[in-house]
Design a protein around this motif. Structure first.
Motif, PDB file in Angstrom:
ATOM      1  N   PRO A   1       0.589  -1.061   0.044  1.00 39.93           N
ATOM      2  CA  PRO A   1      -0.162  -0.047   0.274  1.00 39.93           C
ATOM      3  C   PRO A   1       0.625   1.090   0.331  1.00 39.93           C
ATOM      4  CG  PRO A   1      -0.698  -1.251   1.319  1.00 39.93           C
ATOM      5  CD  PRO A   1       0.649  -2.081   1.032  1.00 39.93           C
ATOM      6  N   ALA A   2       2.206   1.667   0.519  1.00 37.68           N
ATOM      7  CA  ALA A   2       3.008   2.553   1.080  1.00 37.68           C
ATOM      8  C   ALA A   2       3.566   2.345  -0.429  1.00 37.68           C
ATOM      9  CB  ALA A   2       4.122   2.511   1.624  1.00 37.68           C
ATOM     10  N   LEU A   3       4.229   1.342  -1.162  1.00 37.20           N
ATOM     11  CA  LEU A   3       4.256   2.048  -2.827  1.00 37.20           C
ATOM     12  C   LEU A   3       3.657   2.176  -3.054  1.00 37.20           C
ATOM     13  CD1 LEU A   3       6.521   0.746  -4.599  1.00 37.20           C
ATOM     14  CD2 LEU A   3       5.303  -1.281  -4.910  1.00 37.20           C
ATOM     15  N   LYS A   4       1.863   1.625  -3.495  1.00 43.74           N
ATOM     16  CA  LYS A   4       1.571   2.672  -4.597  1.00 43.74           C
ATOM     17  C   LYS A   4       0.941   3.759  -4.368  1.00 43.74           C
ATOM     18  CE  LYS A   4      -2.394  -0.514  -5.382  1.00 43.74           C
ATOM     19  NZ  LYS A   4      -3.702  -1.279  -4.915  1.00 43.74           N
ATOM     20  N   ASN A   5       1.079   4.454  -3.339  1.00 41.59           N
ATOM     21  CA  ASN A   5       0.829   6.178  -2.894  1.00 41.59           C
ATOM     22  C   ASN A   5       1.987   6.409  -3.490  1.00 41.59           C
ATOM     23  OD1 ASN A   5      -1.512   5.493  -1.311  1.00 41.59           O
ATOM     24  ND2 ASN A   5      -0.497   5.222   0.470  1.00 41.59           N
ATOM     25  N   LYS A   6       3.370   5.786  -3.051  1.00 41.35           N
ATOM     26  CA  LYS A   6       4.859   6.618  -3.358  1.00 41.35           C
ATOM     27  C   LYS A   6       4.108   7.079  -5.384  1.00 41.35           C
ATOM     28  CE  LYS A   6       9.441   6.231  -2.777  1.00 41.35           C
ATOM     29  NZ  LYS A   6      10.452   5.885  -2.573  1.00 41.35           N
ATOM     30  N   TYR A   7       4.321   5.246  -5.849  1.00 46.26           N
ATOM     31  CA  TYR A   7       3.765   5.809  -7.381  1.00 46.26           C
ATOM     32  C   TYR A   7       3.104   5.476  -8.602  1.00 46.26           C
ATOM     33  CZ  TYR A   7       8.837   5.220  -6.678  1.00 46.26           C
ATOM     34  OH  TYR A   7      10.520   4.617  -5.791  1.00 46.26           O
ATOM     35  N   PRO A   8       1.779   5.885  -7.620  1.00 50.36           N
ATOM     36  CA  PRO A   8       0.288   6.292  -8.045  1.00 50.36           C
ATOM     37  C   PRO A   8       0.266   5.833  -9.969  1.00 50.36           C
ATOM     38  CG  PRO A   8       0.511   8.307  -7.324  1.00 50.36           C
ATOM     39  CD  PRO A   8       2.044   7.770  -6.874  1.00 50.36           C
ATOM     40  N   TYR A   9       1.369   6.339 -10.200  1.00 49.94           N
ATOM     41  CA  TYR A   9       1.018   6.593 -11.498  1.00 49.94           C
ATOM     42  C   TYR A   9       1.803   5.518 -12.483  1.00 49.94           C
ATOM     43  CZ  TYR A   9       5.206   8.365  -9.535  1.00 49.94           C
ATOM     44  OH  TYR A   9       6.886   8.840  -9.600  1.00 49.94           O
ATOM     45  N   LEU A  10       2.098   4.090 -11.465  1.00 47.96           N
ATOM     46  CA  LEU A  10       2.627   2.719 -11.892  1.00 47.96           C
ATOM     47  C   LEU A  10       1.639   1.892 -12.126  1.00 47.96           C
ATOM     48  CD1 LEU A  10       6.373   3.512 -11.592  1.00 47.96           C
ATOM     49  CD2 LEU A  10       5.360   3.550 -13.650  1.00 47.96           C
ATOM     50  N   PHE A  11       0.816   2.241 -11.196  1.00 48.67           N
ATOM     51  CA  PHE A  11      -0.305   1.518 -10.495  1.00 48.67           C
ATOM     52  C   PHE A  11      -1.479   1.293 -10.750  1.00 48.67           C
ATOM     53  CE2 PHE A  11       3.082   0.893  -7.394  1.00 48.67           C
ATOM     54  CZ  PHE A  11       3.600  -0.504  -7.352  1.00 48.67           C
ATOM     55  N   PRO A  12      -2.167   1.333 -12.273  1.00 48.19           N
ATOM     56  CA  PRO A  12      -3.291   1.060 -13.131  1.00 48.19           C
ATOM     57  C   PRO A  12      -4.473   0.237 -12.110  1.00 48.19           C
ATOM     58  CG  PRO A  12      -2.530   0.304 -14.523  1.00 48.19           C
ATOM     59  CD  PRO A  12      -1.200   0.758 -13.134  1.00 48.19           C
ATOM     60  N   LYS A  13      -5.426   0.318 -12.598  1.00 55.42           N
ATOM     61  CA  LYS A  13      -6.541  -0.013 -11.895  1.00 55.42           C
ATOM     62  C   LYS A  13      -6.567  -1.574 -12.141  1.00 55.42           C
ATOM     63  CE  LYS A  13      -9.964   2.927 -10.745  1.00 55.42           C
ATOM     64  NZ  LYS A  13     -11.265   3.889 -11.152  1.00 55.42           N
ATOM     65  N   SER A  14      -6.497  -2.113 -13.802  1.00 53.63           N
ATOM     66  CA  SER A  14      -5.914  -3.658 -14.052  1.00 53.63           C
ATOM     67  C   SER A  14      -4.781  -4.260 -13.175  1.00 53.63           C
ATOM     68  CB  SER A  14      -5.146  -3.307 -15.580  1.00 53.63           C
ATOM     69  OG  SER A  14      -4.472  -2.762 -15.291  1.00 53.63           O
ATOM     70  N   PHE A  15      -4.109  -3.076 -12.733  1.00 53.74           N
ATOM     71  CA  PHE A  15      -2.586  -3.464 -11.917  1.00 53.74           C
ATOM     72  C   PHE A  15      -2.529  -4.194 -10.518  1.00 53.74           C
ATOM     73  CE2 PHE A  15       1.858  -3.221 -11.206  1.00 53.74           C
ATOM     74  CZ  PHE A  15       1.980  -4.977 -10.768  1.00 53.74           C
ATOM     75  N   SER A  16      -3.409  -5.195 -10.016  1.00 53.80           N
ATOM     76  CA  SER A  16      -3.694  -5.521  -9.041  1.00 53.80           C
ATOM     77  C   SER A  16      -3.289  -5.947  -7.708  1.00 53.80           C
ATOM     78  CB  SER A  16      -4.883  -6.911  -9.335  1.00 53.80           C
ATOM     79  OG  SER A  16      -4.530  -7.927  -9.013  1.00 53.80           O
ATOM     80  N   ASP A  17      -3.502  -6.720  -6.768  1.00 52.92           N
ATOM     81  CA  ASP A  17      -1.985  -6.236  -5.780  1.00 52.92           C
ATOM     82  C   ASP A  17      -1.758  -7.506  -5.644  1.00 52.92           C
ATOM     83  OD1 ASP A  17      -2.699  -3.878  -4.454  1.00 52.92           O
ATOM     84  OD2 ASP A  17      -3.427  -4.386  -2.518  1.00 52.92           O
ATOM     85  N   SER A  18      -2.853  -9.467  -6.175  1.00 53.23           N
ATOM     86  CA  SER A  18      -2.194 -10.095  -6.006  1.00 53.23           C
ATOM     87  C   SER A  18      -1.296 -10.083  -7.605  1.00 53.23           C
ATOM     88  CB  SER A  18      -3.106 -11.033  -6.763  1.00 53.23           C
ATOM     89  OG  SER A  18      -4.479 -10.648  -7.358  1.00 53.23           O
ATOM     90  N   LEU A  19      -1.514  -9.315  -8.854  1.00 53.07           N
ATOM     91  CA  LEU A  19      -0.737  -8.778  -9.858  1.00 53.07           C
ATOM     92  C   LEU A  19       0.736  -8.910  -9.110  1.00 53.07           C
ATOM     93  CD1 LEU A  19      -2.981  -8.360 -12.880  1.00 53.07           C
ATOM     94  CD2 LEU A  19      -2.069 -10.683 -12.557  1.00 53.07           C
ATOM     95  N   ALA A  20       0.862  -7.644  -8.805  1.00 52.30           N
ATOM     96  CA  ALA A  20       2.178  -6.718  -7.940  1.00 52.30           C
ATOM     97  C   ALA A  20       2.485  -8.257  -7.442  1.00 52.30           C
ATOM     98  CB  ALA A  20       1.874  -5.958  -6.889  1.00 52.30           C
ATOM     99  N   ILE A  21       2.200  -8.341  -6.631  1.00 50.05           N
ATOM    100  CA  ILE A  21       2.846 -10.000  -5.776  1.00 50.05           C
ATOM    101  C   ILE A  21       3.226 -10.945  -6.508  1.00 50.05           C
ATOM    102  CG2 ILE A  21       2.490 -11.902  -3.316  1.00 50.05           C
ATOM    103  CD1 ILE A  21       2.523  -8.636  -2.488  1.00 50.05           C
ATOM    104  N   LEU A  22       2.797 -11.259  -7.296  1.00 49.72           N
ATOM    105  CA  LEU A  22       3.068 -12.364  -8.447  1.00 49.72           C
ATOM    106  C   LEU A  22       4.929 -12.124  -9.246  1.00 49.72           C
ATOM    107  CD1 LEU A  22      -0.013 -14.279  -9.625  1.00 49.72           C
ATOM    108  CD2 LEU A  22       1.646 -15.051  -8.679  1.00 49.72           C
ATOM    109  N   LYS A  23       4.169 -11.277  -9.153  1.00 48.61           N
ATOM    110  CA  LYS A  23       5.097 -10.187 -10.500  1.00 48.61           C
ATOM    111  C   LYS A  23       6.930 -10.156  -9.337  1.00 48.61           C
ATOM    112  CE  LYS A  23       6.403  -6.462 -13.153  1.00 48.61           C
ATOM    113  NZ  LYS A  23       6.739  -6.757 -14.331  1.00 48.61           N
TER     114      LYS A  23
END
Length: 319
Positions: free
Chosen positions: A52-74
């Motif tokens: 969550p803190a990462l998404k707040n720091k880089y909001p422009y790199l986390f579109p809605k289609s990029f879910s938390d589960s996809l981020a963790i898998l990546k």
């Protein structure tokens, strides 16, 4: 058309000034301000709890289609972690890059006082060499995994002319090019000569923005390919003139002489020895000749008509 050809022949005879204008300027008093964020470091060291803190720091790199589960898998992906670790071997410390960017931004602002330095975000992009650098006015994204060195094993299957530019030295050149592209408007003329000069203007802007960088990195040639261009300048010019290509509007000439390619296509036996983009390189020489013979600013250079530039360049190819 006959008039233009006569101009070409006359200019081939007349001399050109050999004294190179000094592109070295003092930018020590130019003030710029920007921040640098290491997205790849923050991302690949993230956990479910810190996401969550990462998404707040880089909001422009986390579109809605990029879910938390996809981020963790990546983040957990073995291949991506290997790519990240390899990148860190070379770029754990990016202070040398920051120094280069500082110098570049100062030079850009010197020539354009309205320029505001973008904040820099480093990242990895799974070696997307078509998106090495993305300049979005207030933000500059740099894909470090594209610059691991031309002999790196990750690039084993890439064409040689692509790998040639996958080095540390090419980062600041690609950044400068991304900014220069935004300064140039679309071409009103479709002739081959106008396109050559258009590309030559961009390369000359690199001379001003990156005065300490060698021509080899600015044009993206190996040392052997650059030597070939220098040694064959007169022959290249004669080829274009004798085949009446300069005022041709054939789009096929783009692929042959202007687009990034392993070599230029003269349809001669030694084509493989030539570098790609030889038309852009020759346009660069014409623009250099013009700037040596005329007292104009960079902003004036950007808008001057290609015919006027060519006529006033007194260009003569070096033998």
């Amino acid at each position: 058309m006959r008039f233009y050809f006569m101009i070409l022949m006359v200019l081939c005879v007349f001399f050109s000034c050999s004294d190179k204008k000094n592109t070295q300027i003092d930018v020590s008093t130019v003030n710029i301000d920007f921040t640098t964020k290491r997205y790849e470091v923050d991302f690949y060291n993230s956990t479910v709890n810190t996401l969550p803190a990462l998404k707040n720091k880089y909001p422009y790199l986390f579109p809605k289609s990029f879910s938390d589960s996809l981020a963790i898998l990546k983040i957990a992906d073995k291949d991506e972690q290997e790519l990240f670790l390899e990148t860190q071997k070379l770029y754990a410390d990016i202070s040398p890059l920051e120094s280069q960017l500082t110098s570049l931004f100062k030079h850009v602002k010197y020539y354009n006082t309205n320029f505001k330095a973008p904040d820099v975000v480093t990242m990895i992009s799974n070696i997307d060499y078509n998106s090495r650098v993305i300049y979005a006015d207030s933000l500059l994204f740099i894909s470090l995994d594209v610059y691991l060195g031309k002999t790196h094993r990750f690039y084993a299957d890439y064409p040689k002319y692509i790998k040639e530019n996958n080095t540390k030295e090419n980062i600041v050149v690609d950044v400068a090019n991304s900014m220069i592209e935004k300064q140039f408007v679309a071409l009103p003329n479709r002739s081959f000569l106008s396109k050559m000069i258009h590309e030559g203007k961009k390369l000359y802007a690199l001379d001003l923005y990156l005065p300490t960088i060698s021509d080899q990195f600015k044009i993206g040639y190996s040392s052997e390919k650059l030597d070939w261009a220098i040694d064959n300048e007169e022959n290249i010019w004669k080829y274009f003139v004798e085949r009446k290509l300069l005022f041709s509007t054939e789009t096929a000439l783009n692929k042959r002489f202007l687009d990034n390619a392993p070599f230029s296509k003269f349809y001669l036996q030694n084509d493989n020895d030539s570098p790609g983009r030889i038309g852009a390189w020759l346009g660069w020489q014409i623009v250099k000749s013009f700037m040596q013979n005329n007292d104009v600013s960079l902003q004036e250079l950007l808008i001057i008509d290609f015919e006027e530039l060519f006529q006033k360049s007194n260009y003569k190819p070096k033998k």
